[in-house]
Design a protein around this motif. Structure first.
Motif, PDB file in Angstrom:
ATOM      1  N   ALA A   8       0.831  -1.201   0.000  1.00 29.92           N
ATOM      2  CA  ALA A   8       0.000   0.000   0.000  1.00 29.92           C
ATOM      3  C   ALA A   8       0.869   1.256   0.000  1.00 29.92           C
ATOM      4  N   ALA A   9       1.907   1.272   0.829  1.00 31.53           N
ATOM      5  CA  ALA A   9       2.817   2.417   0.863  1.00 31.53           C
ATOM      6  C   ALA A   9       3.530   2.579  -0.480  1.00 31.53           C
ATOM      7  N   PHE A  10       3.948   1.469  -1.061  1.00 27.96           N
ATOM      8  CA  PHE A  10       4.589   1.507  -2.374  1.00 27.96           C
ATOM      9  C   PHE A  10       3.642   2.098  -3.420  1.00 27.96           C
ATOM     10  N   SER A  11       2.383   1.687  -3.384  1.00 31.55           N
ATOM     11  CA  SER A  11       1.400   2.195  -4.342  1.00 31.55           C
ATOM     12  C   SER A  11       1.137   3.679  -4.152  1.00 31.55           C
ATOM     13  N   CYS A  12       1.115   4.114  -2.891  1.00 32.90           N
ATOM     14  CA  CYS A  12       0.884   5.538  -2.609  1.00 32.90           C
ATOM     15  C   CYS A  12       2.010   6.409  -3.150  1.00 32.90           C
ATOM     16  N   VAL A  13       3.178   5.855  -3.319  1.00 35.28           N
ATOM     17  CA  VAL A  13       4.305   6.591  -3.897  1.00 35.28           C
ATOM     18  C   VAL A  13       4.355   6.402  -5.412  1.00 35.28           C
ATOM     19  N   LEU A  14       4.122   5.185  -5.861  1.00 35.01           N
ATOM     20  CA  LEU A  14       4.269   4.875  -7.281  1.00 35.01           C
ATOM     21  C   LEU A  14       3.203   5.547  -8.161  1.00 35.01           C
ATOM     22  N   VAL A  15       1.960   5.524  -7.721  1.00 31.25           N
ATOM     23  CA  VAL A  15       0.870   6.055  -8.551  1.00 31.25           C
ATOM     24  C   VAL A  15       1.083   7.523  -8.895  1.00 31.25           C
ATOM     25  N   PRO A  16       1.389   8.399  -7.936  1.00 30.87           N
ATOM     26  CA  PRO A  16       1.619   9.802  -8.321  1.00 30.87           C
ATOM     27  C   PRO A  16       2.819   9.987  -9.259  1.00 30.87           C
ATOM     28  N   VAL A  17       3.857   9.186  -9.067  1.00 26.82           N
ATOM     29  CA  VAL A  17       5.028   9.286  -9.952  1.00 26.82           C
ATOM     30  C   VAL A  17       4.634   8.930 -11.382  1.00 26.82           C
ATOM     31  N   VAL A  18       3.851   7.865 -11.528  1.00 25.20           N
ATOM     32  CA  VAL A  18       3.394   7.453 -12.860  1.00 25.20           C
ATOM     33  C   VAL A  18       2.478   8.515 -13.451  1.00 25.20           C
ATOM     34  N   LEU A  19       1.590   9.073 -12.640  1.00 29.24           N
ATOM     35  CA  LEU A  19       0.682  10.112 -13.138  1.00 29.24           C
ATOM     36  C   LEU A  19       1.448  11.332 -13.639  1.00 29.24           C
ATOM     37  N   VAL A  20       2.456  11.757 -12.891  1.00 28.19           N
ATOM     38  CA  VAL A  20       3.276  12.894 -13.332  1.00 28.19           C
ATOM     39  C   VAL A  20       4.032  12.516 -14.598  1.00 28.19           C
ATOM     40  N   GLY A  21       4.509  11.292 -14.665  1.00 25.57           N
ATOM     41  CA  GLY A  21       5.213  10.828 -15.855  1.00 25.57           C
ATOM     42  C   GLY A  21       4.337  10.852 -17.099  1.00 25.57           C
ATOM     43  N   TYR A  22       3.036  10.628 -16.931  1.00 22.66           N
ATOM     44  CA  TYR A  22       2.112  10.649 -18.066  1.00 22.66           C
ATOM     45  C   TYR A  22       1.496  12.024 -18.297  1.00 22.66           C
ATOM     46  N   GLY A  23       1.993  13.045 -17.595  1.00 23.41           N
ATOM     47  CA  GLY A  23       1.571  14.404 -17.892  1.00 23.41           C
ATOM     48  C   GLY A  23       0.512  14.983 -16.980  1.00 23.41           C
ATOM     49  N   THR A  24       0.125  14.310 -15.948  1.00 21.05           N
ATOM     50  CA  THR A  24      -0.841  14.870 -15.000  1.00 21.05           C
ATOM     51  C   THR A  24      -0.147  15.955 -14.184  1.00 21.05           C
ATOM     52  N   SER A  25      -0.902  16.973 -13.781  1.00 16.76           N
ATOM     53  CA  SER A  25      -0.316  18.060 -13.000  1.00 16.76           C
ATOM     54  C   SER A  25       0.141  17.552 -11.636  1.00 16.76           C
ATOM     55  N   LEU A  26       1.057  18.283 -11.038  1.00 16.80           N
ATOM     56  CA  LEU A  26       1.534  17.916  -9.707  1.00 16.80           C
ATOM     57  C   LEU A  26       0.397  17.973  -8.694  1.00 16.80           C
ATOM     58  N   ALA A  27      -0.501  18.937  -8.848  1.00 11.34           N
ATOM     59  CA  ALA A  27      -1.636  19.041  -7.922  1.00 11.34           C
ATOM     60  C   ALA A  27      -2.547  17.815  -8.056  1.00 11.34           C
ATOM     61  N   GLY A  28      -2.780  17.379  -9.274  1.00 14.35           N
ATOM     62  CA  GLY A  28      -3.609  16.196  -9.486  1.00 14.35           C
ATOM     63  C   GLY A  28      -2.962  14.941  -8.925  1.00 14.35           C
ATOM     64  N   ALA A  29      -1.656  14.815  -9.133  1.00 17.22           N
ATOM     65  CA  ALA A  29      -0.933  13.660  -8.595  1.00 17.22           C
ATOM     66  C   ALA A  29      -0.910  13.689  -7.068  1.00 17.22           C
ATOM     67  N   ALA A  30      -0.736  14.893  -6.505  1.00 10.51           N
ATOM     68  CA  ALA A  30      -0.741  15.022  -5.044  1.00 10.51           C
ATOM     69  C   ALA A  30      -2.123  14.676  -4.490  1.00 10.51           C
ATOM     70  N   GLY A  31      -3.171  15.100  -5.165  1.00  6.47           N
ATOM     71  CA  GLY A  31      -4.529  14.762  -4.737  1.00  6.47           C
ATOM     72  C   GLY A  31      -4.764  13.262  -4.776  1.00  6.47           C
TER      73      GLY A  31
END
Length: 90
Positions: A8-31
């Protein structure tokens, strides 16, 4: 820490990194990260509560089998007096 919590902790870190990598805003990834952390926390709380309830149920069942005062059940007296005469040889 259990494997579930580690994943779960790994996913909480990995998902935002992947989202930013695919062009999502930092605010969206943080949310998304905050949402995952909240869901993970609630799931962990519910899992611990469920484990405690299961342990309590198992203990109650174990006590019910032994009887109220720790006996193994009705008529389970080992030794002691038997029905019949009280004099030796009866």
């Amino acid at each position: 820490m259990s494997d579930v919590v580690r994943w779960a902790a790994f996913s909480c870190v990995l998902v935002p990194v992947v989202l930013v990598g695919y062009g999502t805003s930092l605010a969206g990834a943080a949310g998304s990260a905050l949402g995952l952390v909240a869901v993970t926390g609630v799931c962990r709380l519910l899992l611990r509560q469920s484990e405690r309830g299961a342990a309590r149920l198992i203990e109650e069942q174990r006590q019910d089998r032994r009887g109220r005062h720790g006996r193994t059940g009705a008529g389970a007296h080992k030794g002691g007096r038997h029905a019949g005469g009280s004099a030796p040889g009866d």
